[in-house]
Design a protein around this motif. Structure first.
Motif, PDB file in Angstrom:
ATOM      1  N   LEU A 265       0.720  -1.189  -0.027  1.00 47.30           N
ATOM      2  CA  LEU A 265       0.002   0.100  -0.140  1.00 47.30           C
ATOM      3  C   LEU A 265       0.748   1.248   0.043  1.00 47.30           C
ATOM      4  O   LEU A 265       0.447   2.349  -0.025  1.00 47.30           O
ATOM      5  N   ARG A 266       2.201   1.187   0.004  1.00 53.66           N
ATOM      6  CA  ARG A 266       3.053   2.309   0.091  1.00 53.66           C
ATOM      7  C   ARG A 266       3.334   2.664  -1.323  1.00 53.66           C
ATOM      8  O   ARG A 266       3.885   3.823  -1.549  1.00 53.66           O
ATOM      9  N   MET A 267       2.703   2.210  -2.374  1.00 51.77           N
ATOM     10  CA  MET A 267       2.943   2.356  -3.790  1.00 51.77           C
ATOM     11  C   MET A 267       1.579   3.031  -4.361  1.00 51.77           C
ATOM     12  O   MET A 267       0.364   2.697  -4.019  1.00 51.77           O
ATOM     13  N   GLY A 268       1.475   3.984  -5.260  1.00 55.63           N
ATOM     14  CA  GLY A 268       0.589   4.615  -5.797  1.00 55.63           C
ATOM     15  C   GLY A 268       0.175   4.241  -7.306  1.00 55.63           C
ATOM     16  O   GLY A 268       1.486   4.520  -7.787  1.00 55.63           O
ATOM     17  N   LEU A 269      -0.877   4.163  -7.941  1.00 53.20           N
ATOM     18  CA  LEU A 269      -0.804   3.715  -9.295  1.00 53.20           C
ATOM     19  C   LEU A 269      -1.924   4.717  -9.943  1.00 53.20           C
ATOM     20  O   LEU A 269      -3.255   4.793  -9.605  1.00 53.20           O
ATOM     21  N   ASN A 270      -1.920   5.308 -11.137  1.00 54.21           N
ATOM     22  CA  ASN A 270      -2.709   5.964 -11.872  1.00 54.21           C
ATOM     23  C   ASN A 270      -3.650   5.035 -12.643  1.00 54.21           C
ATOM     24  O   ASN A 270      -3.130   3.784 -12.880  1.00 54.21           O
ATOM     25  N   ASN A 271      -4.833   5.524 -12.867  1.00 45.79           N
ATOM     26  CA  ASN A 271      -5.717   4.846 -14.033  1.00 45.79           C
ATOM     27  C   ASN A 271      -5.251   4.539 -14.966  1.00 45.79           C
ATOM     28  O   ASN A 271      -4.710   5.601 -15.646  1.00 45.79           O
ATOM     29  N   GLY A 272      -5.440   3.420 -15.589  1.00 46.22           N
ATOM     30  CA  GLY A 272      -4.684   3.195 -17.018  1.00 46.22           C
ATOM     31  C   GLY A 272      -3.436   3.022 -17.187  1.00 46.22           C
ATOM     32  O   GLY A 272      -2.956   3.025 -18.020  1.00 46.22           O
ATOM     33  N   SER A 273      -2.438   2.979 -16.013  1.00 44.66           N
ATOM     34  CA  SER A 273      -1.313   2.973 -16.095  1.00 44.66           C
ATOM     35  C   SER A 273      -0.676   1.577 -16.498  1.00 44.66           C
ATOM     36  O   SER A 273      -1.356   0.669 -16.147  1.00 44.66           O
ATOM     37  N   ILE A 274       0.560   1.530 -16.533  1.00 46.14           N
ATOM     38  CA  ILE A 274       1.340   0.381 -17.223  1.00 46.14           C
ATOM     39  C   ILE A 274       2.577   0.135 -16.197  1.00 46.14           C
ATOM     40  O   ILE A 274       3.126   1.116 -15.715  1.00 46.14           O
ATOM     41  N   THR A 275       2.547  -1.186 -15.705  1.00 45.71           N
ATOM     42  CA  THR A 275       3.488  -1.637 -14.907  1.00 45.71           C
ATOM     43  C   THR A 275       4.138  -2.750 -15.641  1.00 45.71           C
ATOM     44  O   THR A 275       3.413  -3.837 -15.800  1.00 45.71           O
ATOM     45  N   TRP A 276       5.550  -2.749 -15.769  1.00 41.91           N
ATOM     46  CA  TRP A 276       6.016  -3.866 -16.597  1.00 41.91           C
ATOM     47  C   TRP A 276       7.065  -4.631 -15.824  1.00 41.91           C
ATOM     48  O   TRP A 276       8.097  -4.311 -15.360  1.00 41.91           O
TER      49      TRP A 276
END
Length: 304
Positions: A265-276
């Motif tokens: 939970l220490r990480m944040g992700l935008n909507n529609g983002s790409i994690t590779w």
């Protein structure tokens, strides 16, 4: 030695005391460093003493963080070839000419898996049930941008797997318009949930213990199904897309990198983002991007 040279020499030592630096410079300008007490050599020794006194105690231990945790586990996915062949009995009827190492060589992965984890786009937060939590107009725009980005990368995608929840399914369907011929597969294991109790805890979100117990097992099962090195039969590098949810992606990243999973939970992700994520045949894992959304205009970025 001139005042300017002395000051330059003293300031070259990081972390020196400002008071002693100026004191040393002033002393030098007045001839207090001892040229009259043994000549130039004595003067150098005296200057060095002042410089050394101006520095704080420095040791390698005080400036290098101590290693924490365990060493990298190359058999984290239970697919390390040496572990798979250990303990197997050799048949006595095998031909004498057979290479003893051929079995292990044949079981070694040779391809690299690239897994692109996509967070669903913005959705209707006021929905009370899953089928009401569809994408907002902005969310549909975001999915279009993500689809365009994936197409622009020019990769040969093998499959697109998506969570069976409405917002992830809709996001995947929009993306698929930009990736013709890529198979779409729905999976219940990828649904959003509470993977593990976060550390440090948060006050705005507190699922029951039973939810962690049930969701955590499901999300861990999804990790084991989809995040692993390539099968030995795979000849070429692969590119797979998984459209799911922020909690799932963050947990996957922690597990794949062998970081403490409770830190998800220490990480944040935008909507529609790409994690590779890239998984090498050796079992090494690399995070190429985390929550990349730089392909979207700034006014289209959201995290809800």
């Amino acid at each position: 030695m001139s005042y300017r040279k002395t000051l330059k020499l003293i300031c070259g030592f990081a972390g020196g005391s400002a008071v002693l630096v100026f004191a040393a410079a002033a002393a030098d300008s007045r001839g207090y460093f001892g040229e009259q007490r043994g000549g130039e050599a004595a003067g150098r020794w005296s200057r060095l003493t002042v410089l050394r006194a101006a520095q704080p105690a420095w040791t390698l231990a005080s400036h290098t963080p101590a290693p924490t945790g365990h060493a990298w586990d190359f058999n984290w996915d239970k697919r390390d070839p040496s572990a798979l062949t250990n303990g197997k009995k050799k048949t006595t009827t095998a031909p004498a000419s057979e290479d003893p190492s051929s079995e292990q060589d044949n079981s070694k992965p040779k391809a690299t898996r690239n897994i692109l984890l996509i967070r669903h786009s913005q959705y209707n937060l006021s929905g009370t049930i899953d089928k009401e939590r569809i994408l907002t107009p902005l969310g549909r725009e975001q999915a279009e941008f993500t689809g365009q980005r994936l197409a622009a990368l020019g990769l040969k995608y093998d499959v697109m797997i998506h969570s069976s929840m409405a917002r992830a399914t809709e996001t995947a369907n929009i993306i698929s318009k930009h990736l013709s011929g890529v198979e779409l597969v729905s999976c219940d294991l990828l649904r959003e949930g509470a993977p593990i109790e976060p550390v440090p805890p948060v006050t705005h979100w507190k699922p029951d213990a039973v939810q962690y117990h049930e969701d955590g097992a499901r999300i861990e099962a999804a990790f084991r199904r989809y995040i692993h090195r390539a099968d030995p039969k795979q000849k070429e590098d692969s590119y797979e897309i998984i459209v799911c949810h922020a909690n799932v992606i963050r947990y996957f990243v922690c597990r794949a990198l062998q970081f403490p999973p409770e830190g998800w939970l220490r990480m944040g992700l935008n909507n529609g983002s790409i994690t590779w994520l890239t998984i090498r045949p050796s079992g090494r894992v690399a995070l190429r991007t985390l929550g990349d959304a730089g392909f979207m205009p700034p006014d289209k970025l959201t995290r809800t």
